[in-house]
Motif scaffolding. Structure first.
Motif, PDB file in Angstrom:
ATOM      1  N   VAL A 107      10.008 -16.526  23.544  1.00 18.74           N
ATOM      2  CA  VAL A 107       9.704 -17.228  22.302  1.00 18.74           C
ATOM      3  C   VAL A 107      10.684 -16.708  21.255  1.00 18.74           C
ATOM      4  O   VAL A 107      10.780 -15.497  21.041  1.00 18.74           O
ATOM      5  N   VAL A 108      11.399 -17.622  20.624  1.00 19.50           N
ATOM      6  CA  VAL A 108      12.361 -17.243  19.592  1.00 19.50           C
ATOM      7  C   VAL A 108      11.984 -17.974  18.308  1.00 19.50           C
ATOM      8  O   VAL A 108      11.797 -19.192  18.314  1.00 19.50           O
ATOM      9  N   GLU A 110      13.078 -18.841  14.377  1.00 17.21           N
ATOM     10  CA  GLU A 110      14.273 -18.995  13.549  1.00 17.21           C
ATOM     11  C   GLU A 110      13.843 -19.422  12.147  1.00 17.21           C
ATOM     12  O   GLU A 110      13.001 -20.305  11.999  1.00 17.21           O
ATOM     13  N   VAL A 111      14.409 -18.761  11.135  1.00 14.54           N
ATOM     14  CA  VAL A 111      14.147 -19.144   9.751  1.00 14.54           C
ATOM     15  C   VAL A 111      15.489 -19.447   9.099  1.00 14.54           C
ATOM     16  O   VAL A 111      16.382 -18.594   9.090  1.00 14.54           O
ATOM     17  N   ASP A 112      15.620 -20.666   8.594  1.00 20.65           N
ATOM     18  CA  ASP A 112      16.864 -21.128   7.972  1.00 20.65           C
ATOM     19  C   ASP A 112      18.079 -20.864   8.856  1.00 20.65           C
ATOM     20  O   ASP A 112      19.130 -20.431   8.390  1.00 20.65           O
ATOM     21  N   GLY A 113      17.920 -21.113  10.155  1.00 13.54           N
ATOM     22  CA  GLY A 113      19.032 -20.993  11.090  1.00 13.54           C
ATOM     23  C   GLY A 113      19.302 -19.602  11.607  1.00 13.54           C
ATOM     24  O   GLY A 113      20.203 -19.417  12.425  1.00 13.54           O
ATOM     25  N   VAL A 114      18.543 -18.607  11.166  1.00 12.38           N
ATOM     26  CA  VAL A 114      18.742 -17.229  11.624  1.00 12.38           C
ATOM     27  C   VAL A 114      17.613 -16.868  12.590  1.00 12.38           C
ATOM     28  O   VAL A 114      16.444 -16.860  12.205  1.00 12.38           O
ATOM     29  N   ALA A 115      17.985 -16.595  13.830  1.00 17.11           N
ATOM     30  CA  ALA A 115      16.994 -16.277  14.861  1.00 17.11           C
ATOM     31  C   ALA A 115      16.725 -14.785  14.918  1.00 17.11           C
ATOM     32  O   ALA A 115      17.631 -13.964  14.764  1.00 17.11           O
ATOM     33  N   GLY A 116      15.463 -14.459  15.134  1.00 18.18           N
ATOM     34  CA  GLY A 116      15.081 -13.069  15.333  1.00 18.18           C
ATOM     35  C   GLY A 116      15.103 -12.743  16.813  1.00 18.18           C
ATOM     36  O   GLY A 116      15.387 -13.606  17.649  1.00 18.18           O
ATOM     37  N   PRO A 117      14.786 -11.504  17.163  1.00 12.93           N
ATOM     38  CA  PRO A 117      14.722 -11.146  18.577  1.00 12.93           C
ATOM     39  C   PRO A 117      13.553 -11.881  19.240  1.00 12.93           C
ATOM     40  O   PRO A 117      12.536 -12.148  18.611  1.00 12.93           O
ATOM     41  N   GLY A 118      13.721 -12.243  20.490  1.00 13.60           N
ATOM     42  CA  GLY A 118      12.675 -12.966  21.205  1.00 13.60           C
ATOM     43  C   GLY A 118      11.559 -12.058  21.682  1.00 13.60           C
ATOM     44  O   GLY A 118      11.680 -10.842  21.694  1.00 13.60           O
ATOM     45  N   ALA A 119      10.470 -12.683  22.045  1.00 14.80           N
ATOM     46  CA  ALA A 119       9.329 -11.999  22.645  1.00 14.80           C
ATOM     47  C   ALA A 119       8.908 -12.815  23.859  1.00 14.80           C
ATOM     48  O   ALA A 119       9.162 -14.017  23.932  1.00 14.80           O
ATOM     49  N   LEU A 120       8.292 -12.162  24.844  1.00 12.42           N
ATOM     50  CA  LEU A 120       7.887 -12.853  26.057  1.00 12.42           C
ATOM     51  C   LEU A 120       6.411 -13.190  26.063  1.00 12.42           C
ATOM     52  O   LEU A 120       5.575 -12.363  25.714  1.00 12.42           O
ATOM     53  N   LEU A 121       6.105 -14.421  26.434  1.00 16.58           N
ATOM     54  CA  LEU A 121       4.738 -14.877  26.672  1.00 16.58           C
ATOM     55  C   LEU A 121       4.724 -15.583  28.022  1.00 16.58           C
ATOM     56  O   LEU A 121       5.700 -16.195  28.419  1.00 16.58           O
ATOM     57  N   GLU A 122       3.585 -15.491  28.698  1.00 19.23           N
ATOM     58  CA  GLU A 122       3.448 -16.138  29.995  1.00 19.23           C
ATOM     59  C   GLU A 122       2.786 -17.501  29.828  1.00 19.23           C
ATOM     60  O   GLU A 122       1.751 -17.617  29.195  1.00 19.23           O
ATOM     61  N   VAL A 123       3.385 -18.516  30.437  1.00 18.23           N
ATOM     62  CA  VAL A 123       2.817 -19.862  30.417  1.00 18.23           C
ATOM     63  C   VAL A 123       2.089 -20.081  31.729  1.00 18.23           C
ATOM     64  O   VAL A 123       2.638 -19.849  32.799  1.00 18.23           O
ATOM     65  N   GLN A 124       0.830 -20.521  31.622  1.00 19.09           N
ATOM     66  CA  GLN A 124       0.031 -20.759  32.822  1.00 19.09           C
ATOM     67  C   GLN A 124       0.168 -22.192  33.276  1.00 19.09           C
ATOM     68  O   GLN A 124       0.303 -23.097  32.517  1.00 19.09           O
TER      69      GLN A 124
END
Length: 108
Positions: free
Chosen positions: A91-92, A94-108
């Motif tokens: 999951v990433v 982005e605010v005003d085109g600047v992305a933060g580091p991603g985090a992982l989530l599991e999709v069932q």
């Protein structure tokens, strides 16, 4: 992340609504004084354009604001894309085109 039932989890279902928490989303409207916790009313939404991707697929951002009762903590409510692949996804935000580091989530 918190699911629709209010349960803290790292798992999500396609089409589900999830609340994610983070910092550094930028300026807000109706914000408290620096260092003070946000209040519930009025809400303090992020002023910038917030976008989210889930495993590279665009996710619908429903709300992004400071979290009431906390200083500097943001809540982002998003809908998991119906076409998200199952398994672990990044999951990433982005605010005003600047992305933060991603985090992982599991999709069932």
């Amino acid at each position: 992340a918190v699911n629709e039932e209010g349960v803290t989890t790292a798992k999500a279902a396609r089409g589900a609504t999830m609340a994610l928490f983070g910092t550094g989303f930028g300026p807000v409207a109706n914000g408290p004084e620096y260092g003070y916790p946000a209040v519930a009313e009025p809400a303090a939404p992020v002023r910038g354009t917030v976008r989210a991707t889930f495993g590279g697929a665009p996710a619908e951002v429903l709300f992004c604001s400071l979290t009431p009762g906390f200083a500097g903590l943001y809540t982002l409510v998003m809908k998991i894309p119906e076409n998200a692949a199952t398994g672990w996804a990044e999951v990433v935000i982005e605010v005003d085109g600047v992305a933060g580091p991603g985090a992982l989530l599991e999709v069932q």
